[in-house]
Design an enzyme around this catalytic site. Structure first.
Site, mmCIF file in Angstrom:
data_model
loop_
_atom_site.group_PDB
_atom_site.id
_atom_site.type_symbol
_atom_site.label_atom_id
_atom_site.label_comp_id
_atom_site.label_asym_id
_atom_site.label_seq_id
_atom_site.Cartn_x
_atom_site.Cartn_y
_atom_site.Cartn_z
ATOM 1 N N SER A 6 0.837 -1.196 0.000
ATOM 2 C CA SER A 6 0.000 0.000 0.000
ATOM 3 C C SER A 6 0.871 1.244 0.000
ATOM 4 C CB SER A 6 -0.913 0.012 1.227
ATOM 5 O OG SER A 6 -1.592 1.251 1.310
ATOM 6 N N HIS A 31 -1.069 -1.086 -4.258
ATOM 7 C CA HIS A 31 -2.417 -0.726 -3.806
ATOM 8 C C HIS A 31 -2.501 0.778 -3.600
ATOM 9 C CE1 HIS A 31 -6.319 -1.805 -2.037
ATOM 10 N NE2 HIS A 31 -6.092 -0.871 -1.123
ATOM 11 N N ASP A 33 -4.796 3.723 -2.159
ATOM 12 C CA ASP A 33 -5.918 4.057 -1.277
ATOM 13 C C ASP A 33 -6.408 5.465 -1.584
ATOM 14 O OD1 ASP A 33 -6.165 1.780 0.683
ATOM 15 O OD2 ASP A 33 -4.049 2.251 0.956
ATOM 16 N N MET A 35 -9.095 8.240 -0.700
ATOM 17 C CA MET A 35 -10.049 8.617 0.353
ATOM 18 C C MET A 35 -10.519 10.044 0.127
ATOM 19 S SD MET A 35 -7.996 7.081 3.636
ATOM 20 C CE MET A 35 -7.013 5.602 3.501
ATOM 21 N N HIS A 64 -8.440 1.463 -4.736
ATOM 22 C CA HIS A 64 -9.539 1.284 -3.783
ATOM 23 C C HIS A 64 -10.178 2.636 -3.485
ATOM 24 C CE1 HIS A 64 -10.694 0.052 0.625
ATOM 25 N NE2 HIS A 64 -11.755 0.232 -0.142
ATOM 26 N N MET A 66 -12.432 4.713 -1.474
ATOM 27 C CA MET A 66 -13.186 4.887 -0.226
ATOM 28 C C MET A 66 -13.837 6.261 -0.306
ATOM 29 S SD MET A 66 -10.347 3.237 2.320
ATOM 30 C CE MET A 66 -8.996 3.378 1.152
ATOM 31 N N MET A 135 -12.154 -5.738 4.286
ATOM 32 C CA MET A 135 -11.393 -4.836 5.147
ATOM 33 C C MET A 135 -11.247 -5.470 6.524
ATOM 34 S SD MET A 135 -10.439 -2.281 3.337
ATOM 35 C CE MET A 135 -9.759 -1.320 4.711
ATOM 36 N N PHE A 141 -7.321 5.198 8.058
ATOM 37 C CA PHE A 141 -5.943 5.491 8.440
ATOM 38 C C PHE A 141 -5.119 4.210 8.465
ATOM 39 C CE2 PHE A 141 -8.472 8.900 10.264
ATOM 40 C CZ PHE A 141 -7.729 10.027 9.921
ATOM 41 N N GLY A 142 -3.829 4.337 8.126
ATOM 42 C CA GLY A 142 -2.932 3.199 8.180
ATOM 43 C C GLY A 142 -2.479 2.933 9.602
ATOM 44 N N GLY A 143 -1.857 1.757 9.799
ATOM 45 C CA GLY A 143 -1.260 1.436 11.088
ATOM 46 C C GLY A 143 -2.205 0.910 12.146
ATOM 47 N N ASP A 173 -7.187 -6.261 3.654
ATOM 48 C CA ASP A 173 -6.478 -4.992 3.823
ATOM 49 C C ASP A 173 -6.738 -4.467 5.227
ATOM 50 O OD1 ASP A 173 -5.349 -2.483 3.687
ATOM 51 O OD2 ASP A 173 -6.682 -1.722 2.123
ATOM 52 N N GLY A 174 -5.656 -4.234 5.969
ATOM 53 C CA GLY A 174 -5.787 -3.637 7.291
ATOM 54 C C GLY A 174 -5.083 -4.445 8.361
ATOM 55 N N GLY A 175 -3.996 -3.917 8.910
ATOM 56 C CA GLY A 175 -3.274 -4.631 9.952
ATOM 57 C C GLY A 175 -2.625 -5.905 9.462
ATOM 58 N N GLY A 195 0.805 -2.222 4.397
ATOM 59 C CA GLY A 195 1.463 -0.925 4.331
ATOM 60 C C GLY A 195 2.694 -0.866 5.197
ATOM 61 N N SER A 196 2.505 -0.516 6.465
ATOM 62 C CA SER A 196 3.642 -0.321 7.369
ATOM 63 C C SER A 196 4.443 -1.607 7.571
ATOM 64 C CB SER A 196 3.161 0.229 8.721
ATOM 65 O OG SER A 196 2.113 -0.561 9.251
#
Length: 224
Positions: A6, A31, A33, A35, A64, A66, A135, A141-143, A173-175, A195-196
């Site tokens: 991401s 990816h 994002d 928003m 994506h 959003m 999701m 938000f990331g992280g 996607d997410g964590g 991402g992170s």
């Protein structure tokens, strides 16, 4: 297995350089994002950023949206060079027309579902999509930390796909890190946005390779 780094977790001041870093990994996906500050409480970038990047890379742009009004963005992002465009099932009555529009623009079709939304909401559309994005955090938000309660959704979608004889991708996607990616692969996911957990490592290439190896091994062991 597809790993989709991401770009939201990268350095936006060096967008082009970050894409080149992704190119040097074992994946060919990135990816994006998008928003709007309304559908989710954050604001990222618009189609012009994608248009500026497109001539400089052959990466697959997994986009994506959003956004509350994706209908006004589908054609601009398609023209900018997005390869796959995902909209949200939470848009309810608009979903069918949005999926049709993406297909009419000769782009791959994605549908996303947020953690609080019942997974049954996506079932009527599964025959119309190339990718179903589950999701695993509340978007914006990331992280954020992975929501374990989303695992049964992955399992349910995997079972529906098998029962219906379909071949759409199941994306999460997410964590997503090595541990949670393995859990999702075990449940049936085959596309992983991170991402992170990737951009936060000293070597992006090594991080992507490791996640690809872990998810492939889990999938081979549990699904075949």
């Amino acid at each position: 297995m597809v790993i989709a780094p991401s770009i939201l977790a990268g350095d936006f001041s060096k967008f082009g350089r970050e894409l080149k870093r992704v190119e040097k990994t074992v994946t060919n996906w990135v990816h994006l994002d998008v928003m709007d500050g309304h559908f989710v409480p954050n604001l990222t970038f618009g189609p012009q950023v994608v248009a500026n990047a497109r001539p400089h890379t052959d990466l697959f742009f997994d986009t994506h949206l959003m956004c509350s009004k994706p209908e006004i963005l589908l054609e601009p992002f398609a023209n900018a060079g997005s390869d796959l465009i995902t909209v949200h099932v939470e848009l309810e009555d608009q979903v069918s027309s949005l999926l049709w529009k993406i297909k009419s623009l000769n782009k791959q079709v994605g549908l996303a579902v947020n953690p609080p939304t019942a997974i049954d909401k996506v079932k009527p559309f599964l025959e119309k999509v190339d990718l179903l994005l589950i999701m695993t955090v509340n978007p914006g938000f990331g992280g954020q930390s992975f929501i374990e309660e989303c695992i049964p959704k992955i399992q349910q979608v995997y079972n529906w796909r098998e029962e219906m004889g379909l071949d759409f991708r199941i994306e999460v996607d997410g964590g997503v890190n090595l541990k949670t990616a393995a859990e999702c692969a075990r449940a049936g996911a085959n596309t992983f946005v991170a991402g992170s957990a990737l951009f936060g490592q000293r070597s992006l290439a090594r991080a992507v390779k490791k996640m690809h190896k872990v998810t492939t091994q889990v999938s081979d062991g549990y699904l075949k």
